[in-house]
Design a protein around this motif. Sequence first.
Motif, PDB file in Angstrom:
ATOM      1  N   ASN A 130       0.665  -1.367  -0.110  1.00  0.00           N
ATOM      2  CA  ASN A 130       0.043  -0.173   0.033  1.00  0.00           C
ATOM      3  C   ASN A 130       0.965   1.336   0.044  1.00  0.00           C
ATOM      4  N   CYS A 131       2.011   1.203  -0.429  1.00  0.00           N
ATOM      5  CA  CYS A 131       3.070   2.401  -0.289  1.00  0.00           C
ATOM      6  C   CYS A 131       2.998   3.103  -1.652  1.00  0.00           C
ATOM      7  N   GLY A 132       2.267   4.185  -1.562  1.00  0.00           N
ATOM      8  CA  GLY A 132       2.381   5.041  -2.814  1.00  0.00           C
ATOM      9  C   GLY A 132       3.404   6.000  -3.436  1.00  0.00           C
ATOM     10  N   GLY A 133       4.280   5.793  -2.532  1.00  0.00           N
ATOM     11  CA  GLY A 133       5.495   6.906  -2.846  1.00  0.00           C
ATOM     12  C   GLY A 133       6.189   7.580  -1.458  1.00  0.00           C
ATOM     13  N   GLY A 134       6.567   8.825  -1.773  1.00  0.00           N
ATOM     14  CA  GLY A 134       7.016   9.667  -0.382  1.00  0.00           C
ATOM     15  C   GLY A 134       8.451  10.471  -0.754  1.00  0.00           C
ATOM     16  N   ASP A 135       9.163  10.591   0.359  1.00  0.00           N
ATOM     17  CA  ASP A 135      10.225  11.564   0.166  1.00  0.00           C
ATOM     18  C   ASP A 135      11.652  10.368   0.039  1.00  0.00           C
ATOM     19  N   PRO A 136      12.364  10.868  -1.099  1.00  0.00           N
ATOM     20  CA  PRO A 136      13.502   9.871  -1.246  1.00  0.00           C
ATOM     21  C   PRO A 136      14.523   9.989  -0.314  1.00  0.00           C
ATOM     22  N   GLU A 137      14.585  11.077   0.521  1.00  0.00           N
ATOM     23  CA  GLU A 137      15.621  10.989   1.386  1.00  0.00           C
ATOM     24  C   GLU A 137      15.269  10.003   2.616  1.00  0.00           C
ATOM     25  N   SER A 138      13.984   9.730   2.755  1.00  0.00           N
ATOM     26  CA  SER A 138      13.418   8.877   3.798  1.00  0.00           C
ATOM     27  C   SER A 138      13.723   7.256   3.070  1.00  0.00           C
ATOM     28  N   VAL A 139      13.524   7.264   1.742  1.00  0.00           N
ATOM     29  CA  VAL A 139      13.864   6.032   1.267  1.00  0.00           C
ATOM     30  C   VAL A 139      15.227   5.581   1.459  1.00  0.00           C
ATOM     31  N   MET A 140      16.168   6.641   1.353  1.00  0.00           N
ATOM     32  CA  MET A 140      17.575   6.318   1.548  1.00  0.00           C
ATOM     33  C   MET A 140      17.929   5.749   2.939  1.00  0.00           C
ATOM     34  N   ARG A 141      17.260   6.874   3.846  1.00  0.00           N
ATOM     35  CA  ARG A 141      17.721   6.633   5.417  1.00  0.00           C
ATOM     36  C   ARG A 141      17.195   4.869   5.524  1.00  0.00           C
ATOM     37  N   MET A 142      16.120   4.902   5.331  1.00  0.00           N
ATOM     38  CA  MET A 142      15.437   3.367   5.459  1.00  0.00           C
ATOM     39  C   MET A 142      16.389   2.281   5.157  1.00  0.00           C
ATOM     40  N   ALA A 143      16.955   2.482   3.921  1.00  0.00           N
ATOM     41  CA  ALA A 143      17.733   1.570   3.232  1.00  0.00           C
ATOM     42  C   ALA A 143      19.216   1.312   4.156  1.00  0.00           C
ATOM     43  N   SER A 144      19.590   2.338   4.594  1.00  0.00           N
ATOM     44  CA  SER A 144      20.755   2.581   5.265  1.00  0.00           C
ATOM     45  C   SER A 144      20.834   1.594   6.419  1.00  0.00           C
ATOM     46  N   TYR A 145      19.677   1.285   6.978  1.00  0.00           N
ATOM     47  CA  TYR A 145      19.551   0.645   8.218  1.00  0.00           C
ATOM     48  C   TYR A 145      19.646  -0.991   7.685  1.00  0.00           C
ATOM     49  N   LEU A 146      19.718  -1.343   6.697  1.00  0.00           N
ATOM     50  CA  LEU A 146      19.518  -2.596   5.879  1.00  0.00           C
ATOM     51  C   LEU A 146      20.983  -2.882   5.322  1.00  0.00           C
ATOM     52  N   PHE A 147      21.999  -2.176   5.357  1.00  0.00           N
ATOM     53  CA  PHE A 147      23.135  -2.627   4.966  1.00  0.00           C
ATOM     54  C   PHE A 147      24.438  -2.230   6.013  1.00  0.00           C
ATOM     55  N   ASP A 148      25.249  -3.201   6.093  1.00  0.00           N
ATOM     56  CA  ASP A 148      26.363  -3.136   7.153  1.00  0.00           C
ATOM     57  C   ASP A 148      27.308  -2.146   6.724  1.00  0.00           C
ATOM     58  N   ARG A 149      27.334  -1.712   5.338  1.00  0.00           N
ATOM     59  CA  ARG A 149      28.387  -0.756   4.880  1.00  0.00           C
ATOM     60  C   ARG A 149      27.827   0.212   3.823  1.00  0.00           C
ATOM     61  N   ARG A 150      28.550   1.260   3.872  1.00  0.00           N
ATOM     62  CA  ARG A 150      28.014   2.145   2.757  1.00  0.00           C
ATOM     63  C   ARG A 150      28.025   1.634   1.350  1.00  0.00           C
ATOM     64  N   THR A 151      26.801   1.650   0.629  1.00  0.00           N
ATOM     65  CA  THR A 151      26.485   0.966  -0.503  1.00  0.00           C
ATOM     66  C   THR A 151      25.743   1.745  -1.665  1.00  0.00           C
ATOM     67  N   HIS A 152      26.292   1.910  -2.696  1.00  0.00           N
ATOM     68  CA  HIS A 152      25.678   2.991  -3.717  1.00  0.00           C
ATOM     69  C   HIS A 152      24.398   2.098  -4.416  1.00  0.00           C
ATOM     70  N   LEU A 153      23.426   2.719  -4.167  1.00  0.00           N
ATOM     71  CA  LEU A 153      22.103   2.110  -4.482  1.00  0.00           C
ATOM     72  C   LEU A 153      21.532   2.629  -5.975  1.00  0.00           C
ATOM     73  N   ASN A 154      21.709   3.919  -5.906  1.00  0.00           N
ATOM     74  CA  ASN A 154      21.290   4.467  -7.233  1.00  0.00           C
ATOM     75  C   ASN A 154      21.781   6.101  -7.562  1.00  0.00           C
ATOM     76  N   ASP A 155      21.251   6.431  -8.807  1.00  0.00           N
ATOM     77  CA  ASP A 155      21.685   7.924  -9.187  1.00  0.00           C
ATOM     78  C   ASP A 155      20.632   8.466  -9.764  1.00  0.00           C
ATOM     79  N   ILE A 156      20.377   9.621  -9.484  1.00  0.00           N
ATOM     80  CA  ILE A 156      19.497  10.518 -10.273  1.00  0.00           C
ATOM     81  C   ILE A 156      20.027  11.618 -11.212  1.00  0.00           C
ATOM     82  N   TYR A 157      19.266  11.673 -12.393  1.00  0.00           N
ATOM     83  CA  TYR A 157      19.685  12.682 -13.263  1.00  0.00           C
ATOM     84  C   TYR A 157      18.541  13.609 -13.162  1.00  0.00           C
TER      85      TYR A 157
END
Length: 358
Positions: A189-216
């Motif tokens: 039921n997730c219709g979207g949201g703030d990209p900064e919160s997306v990255m913060r949530m993802a940061s808790y799920l990796f042990d080390r700094r990980t390159h997830l995507n870029d935005i043009y």
Amino acid sequence: MQRTFTIALLGAAVAAVITVVVAAHGRFEPAPKDMHIDAARRAAVVESAVALLDRSYVYPDKAALIERSLRQKLHDGDFDRIDSAVEFADALTDALRAVSDDQHLEVRYMDAAIPEPASDQDVSAEDAAAESIRQQRFNFGFAELRRLHGNIGYLDLHQFGRPQGAYDRIAAAMTLLGDTSGLIIDLRNCGGGDPESVMRMASYLFDRRTHLNDIYWREEDRIEQRWTEEDVPGRKYGSTRPLYLLTSHDTFSGGEDFAYALKNAGRATLVGETTGGGAHPGNPRRVDDHFMMFVPSGRPISPVTHADWEGVGVVPDVPASADKALDIARIAILRRLVATETDADWREKLQQSIEELE
């Protein structure tokens, strides 16, 4: 102004903009009081929309195609019978998407007058406070958190809310889920949201700094690299425990960003349906004093696929109907836990849970 996948502020008069994309994907939105419009107004709205697309839309070639299509429709009288502002906004949205196949492109009529944006694009304290209240009413997208049988964590996210409220909730959720043996994040039921919160949530799920995507970003003609954070408040969940994401056709935009990035990074297994297919971030833009348009001005670029999910959606690893996805993910995690469990009594309980679900 902060860029976002589905939400932004242009002042109190467009408070409903927060649901401009989300409403089209299973949410609610109060109906505006309609207004009569004439041929001159229709032509003016089209001209303003064309100018916005020409300046900001992520694909200039598609912007040119849209311009030709809209002008042809005006010339052919396709909009002549429409004197309702609400119907005209819907007709323009259909026309935009018919050419672009971009589900983020949308025109909305607002009954309250939309003010001219400030030159510096600052959000007033009053508008920021109103936005904060709206976010609080939906708990910044955090719908449910619980522990399932077998010590599996479950987090139901309906939106990646604004960082000022979402960050604390992410940290709290990860603390509460910190001792679970596996985790399911429900994006159905997730219709979207703030990209900064997306990255913060993802940061808790990796042990080390990980390159997830870029935005043009088209307007600036620049690429913004997006990496998880090495250090975050509270407790990281890490990279080793099972992580499953549930998806549906209603999973859209920021929810898709999260799913696509974690799938391609090999961190999560996706279970459910192919998602809605809205990849392009952007902002609502004022067309005139009663019409606004969400204009996608950026596009994600995966460092793995070198593409995004626009128009095609994120394909799950385990295809399933949305209503069966949770049970399937639970069984998959339990089987993984059974395979490595050394405590015979606990292994038996895990096996019982599998049998009950099956």
